[in-house]
Write a protein that holds these residues in place. Structure first.
Motif, PDB file in Angstrom:
ATOM      1  N   ALA A 124     -15.593  26.652  20.199  1.00 37.44           N
ATOM      2  CA  ALA A 124     -16.784  26.782  19.359  1.00 37.44           C
ATOM      3  C   ALA A 124     -16.522  27.761  18.216  1.00 37.44           C
ATOM      4  O   ALA A 124     -16.009  28.859  18.422  1.00 37.44           O
ATOM      5  N   ILE A 125     -16.863  27.342  17.012  1.00 36.74           N
ATOM      6  CA  ILE A 125     -16.730  28.192  15.828  1.00 36.74           C
ATOM      7  C   ILE A 125     -18.080  28.876  15.609  1.00 36.74           C
ATOM      8  O   ILE A 125     -19.099  28.205  15.481  1.00 36.74           O
ATOM      9  N   PRO A 126     -18.119  30.207  15.573  1.00 40.07           N
ATOM     10  CA  PRO A 126     -19.399  30.891  15.381  1.00 40.07           C
ATOM     11  C   PRO A 126     -19.997  30.620  13.998  1.00 40.07           C
ATOM     12  O   PRO A 126     -19.301  30.183  13.076  1.00 40.07           O
ATOM     13  N   VAL A 127     -21.278  30.899  13.856  1.00 41.23           N
ATOM     14  CA  VAL A 127     -21.981  30.616  12.608  1.00 41.23           C
ATOM     15  C   VAL A 127     -21.700  31.684  11.552  1.00 41.23           C
ATOM     16  O   VAL A 127     -21.676  31.378  10.362  1.00 41.23           O
ATOM     17  N   TRP A 128     -21.456  32.926  11.944  1.00 41.59           N
ATOM     18  CA  TRP A 128     -21.333  34.002  10.961  1.00 41.59           C
ATOM     19  C   TRP A 128     -20.228  33.791   9.926  1.00 41.59           C
ATOM     20  O   TRP A 128     -20.392  34.210   8.781  1.00 41.59           O
ATOM     21  N   PRO A 129     -19.084  33.132  10.248  1.00 44.29           N
ATOM     22  CA  PRO A 129     -18.106  32.902   9.171  1.00 44.29           C
ATOM     23  C   PRO A 129     -18.650  32.013   8.053  1.00 44.29           C
ATOM     24  O   PRO A 129     -18.233  32.145   6.901  1.00 44.29           O
ATOM     25  N   SER A 130     -19.593  31.140   8.394  1.00 45.10           N
ATOM     26  CA  SER A 130     -20.176  30.291   7.353  1.00 45.10           C
ATOM     27  C   SER A 130     -20.975  31.119   6.353  1.00 45.10           C
ATOM     28  O   SER A 130     -21.033  30.775   5.171  1.00 45.10           O
ATOM     29  N   ALA A 131     -21.591  32.200   6.798  1.00 44.62           N
ATOM     30  CA  ALA A 131     -22.315  33.072   5.873  1.00 44.62           C
ATOM     31  C   ALA A 131     -21.344  33.754   4.921  1.00 44.62           C
ATOM     32  O   ALA A 131     -21.603  33.848   3.709  1.00 44.62           O
ATOM     33  N   VAL A 132     -20.222  34.203   5.443  1.00 39.23           N
ATOM     34  CA  VAL A 132     -19.206  34.847   4.600  1.00 39.23           C
ATOM     35  C   VAL A 132     -18.621  33.834   3.622  1.00 39.23           C
ATOM     36  O   VAL A 132     -18.452  34.119   2.429  1.00 39.23           O
ATOM     37  N   ALA A 140     -23.331  23.504   1.828  1.00 40.12           N
ATOM     38  CA  ALA A 140     -23.112  22.997   3.186  1.00 40.12           C
ATOM     39  C   ALA A 140     -23.016  24.145   4.189  1.00 40.12           C
ATOM     40  O   ALA A 140     -23.584  24.069   5.291  1.00 40.12           O
ATOM     41  N   HIS A 141     -22.338  25.210   3.821  1.00 43.41           N
ATOM     42  CA  HIS A 141     -22.242  26.364   4.723  1.00 43.41           C
ATOM     43  C   HIS A 141     -23.585  27.077   4.856  1.00 43.41           C
ATOM     44  O   HIS A 141     -23.933  27.547   5.950  1.00 43.41           O
ATOM     45  N   LEU A 142     -24.348  27.136   3.768  1.00 40.22           N
ATOM     46  CA  LEU A 142     -25.682  27.739   3.850  1.00 40.22           C
ATOM     47  C   LEU A 142     -26.588  26.934   4.773  1.00 40.22           C
ATOM     48  O   LEU A 142     -27.317  27.505   5.594  1.00 40.22           O
ATOM     49  N   VAL A 143     -26.526  25.621   4.681  1.00 42.91           N
ATOM     50  CA  VAL A 143     -27.333  24.760   5.556  1.00 42.91           C
ATOM     51  C   VAL A 143     -26.932  24.969   7.009  1.00 42.91           C
ATOM     52  O   VAL A 143     -27.786  25.020   7.902  1.00 42.91           O
ATOM     53  N   ARG A 144     -25.639  25.124   7.255  1.00 39.97           N
ATOM     54  CA  ARG A 144     -25.177  25.373   8.630  1.00 39.97           C
ATOM     55  C   ARG A 144     -25.743  26.686   9.159  1.00 39.97           C
ATOM     56  O   ARG A 144     -26.161  26.786  10.313  1.00 39.97           O
ATOM     57  N   VAL A 145     -25.782  27.714   8.301  1.00 41.03           N
ATOM     58  CA  VAL A 145     -26.333  29.001   8.724  1.00 41.03           C
ATOM     59  C   VAL A 145     -27.829  28.886   8.988  1.00 41.03           C
ATOM     60  O   VAL A 145     -28.332  29.384  10.002  1.00 41.03           O
ATOM     61  N   ILE A 146     -28.549  28.219   8.108  1.00 42.46           N
ATOM     62  CA  ILE A 146     -30.011  28.109   8.250  1.00 42.46           C
ATOM     63  C   ILE A 146     -30.387  27.339   9.507  1.00 42.46           C
ATOM     64  O   ILE A 146     -31.263  27.756  10.267  1.00 42.46           O
ATOM     65  N   PHE A 147     -29.735  26.205   9.737  1.00 49.92           N
ATOM     66  CA  PHE A 147     -30.099  25.364  10.873  1.00 49.92           C
ATOM     67  C   PHE A 147     -29.326  25.690  12.148  1.00 49.92           C
ATOM     68  O   PHE A 147     -29.619  25.149  13.207  1.00 49.92           O
ATOM     69  N   GLY A 148     -28.331  26.554  12.047  1.00 47.01           N
ATOM     70  CA  GLY A 148     -27.576  26.952  13.227  1.00 47.01           C
ATOM     71  C   GLY A 148     -26.751  25.841  13.843  1.00 47.01           C
ATOM     72  O   GLY A 148     -26.559  25.806  15.059  1.00 47.01           O
ATOM     73  N   TRP A 149     -26.255  24.939  13.018  1.00 52.91           N
ATOM     74  CA  TRP A 149     -25.452  23.835  13.530  1.00 52.91           C
ATOM     75  C   TRP A 149     -24.187  24.366  14.195  1.00 52.91           C
ATOM     76  O   TRP A 149     -23.514  25.250  13.687  1.00 52.91           O
ATOM     77  N   SER A 150     -23.847  23.784  15.313  1.00 50.16           N
ATOM     78  CA  SER A 150     -22.631  24.204  16.009  1.00 50.16           C
ATOM     79  C   SER A 150     -21.461  23.328  15.576  1.00 50.16           C
ATOM     80  O   SER A 150     -21.621  22.142  15.296  1.00 50.16           O
ATOM     81  N   VAL A 151     -20.308  23.960  15.510  1.00 54.78           N
ATOM     82  CA  VAL A 151     -19.073  23.266  15.151  1.00 54.78           C
ATOM     83  C   VAL A 151     -18.035  23.651  16.184  1.00 54.78           C
ATOM     84  O   VAL A 151     -17.914  24.820  16.556  1.00 54.78           O
ATOM     85  N   SER A 152     -17.301  22.667  16.673  1.00 55.39           N
ATOM     86  CA  SER A 152     -16.228  22.966  17.620  1.00 55.39           C
ATOM     87  C   SER A 152     -14.970  22.211  17.207  1.00 55.39           C
ATOM     88  O   SER A 152     -15.033  21.090  16.715  1.00 55.39           O
ATOM     89  N   VAL A 153     -13.857  22.884  17.398  1.00 49.78           N
ATOM     90  CA  VAL A 153     -12.560  22.293  17.092  1.00 49.78           C
ATOM     91  C   VAL A 153     -11.744  22.345  18.376  1.00 49.78           C
ATOM     92  O   VAL A 153     -11.432  23.415  18.882  1.00 49.78           O
ATOM     93  N   GLU A 154     -11.437  21.162  18.909  1.00 50.17           N
ATOM     94  CA  GLU A 154     -10.697  21.038  20.167  1.00 50.17           C
ATOM     95  C   GLU A 154     -11.309  21.922  21.255  1.00 50.17           C
ATOM     96  O   GLU A 154     -10.636  22.741  21.873  1.00 50.17           O
ATOM     97  N   ALA A 155     -12.591  21.771  21.459  1.00 50.01           N
ATOM     98  CA  ALA A 155     -13.361  22.453  22.502  1.00 50.01           C
ATOM     99  C   ALA A 155     -13.483  23.965  22.280  1.00 50.01           C
ATOM    100  O   ALA A 155     -13.856  24.694  23.187  1.00 50.01           O
TER     101      ALA A 155
END
Length: 80
Positions: free
Chosen positions: A48-56, A31-46
């Motif tokens: 934005a969570i960057p994509v690079w932590p998903s790679a780690v 799931a985290h790899l898919v987020r990195v590949i497609f660049g899906w954005s995630v936000s928690v209470e407005a």
């Protein structure tokens, strides 16, 4: 006293529990790899969570999944 103690991994349900854990961790890693590949954005209470932590997280959780898979196989060195 080697071989005389009670092994914590001698539970016969060990295989099922470790296999289930490795598959769950594998799905989380994918799931985290898919987020990195497609660049899906995630936000928690407005915020934005960057994509690079998903790679780690993919590398860390993927490594844990592989280690649990290896440990779950019958005949691993920990059973000796």
């Amino acid at each position: 006293m080697r071989g005389r103690g009670i092994c914590l991994w001698s539970n016969p349900r060990r295989f099922g529990a470790l296999l289930q854990l490795s598959l769950t961790l594998g799905l989380i890693a994918v799931a985290h790899l898919v987020r990195v590949i497609f660049g899906w954005s995630v936000s928690v209470e407005a915020v934005a969570i960057p994509v690079w932590p998903s790679a780690v997280i993919f590398v860390f959780v993927g490594a844990l999944a592989i280690l649990m898979w290896i440990e779950a196989r019958p005949g691993t060195p920990s059973e000796a």
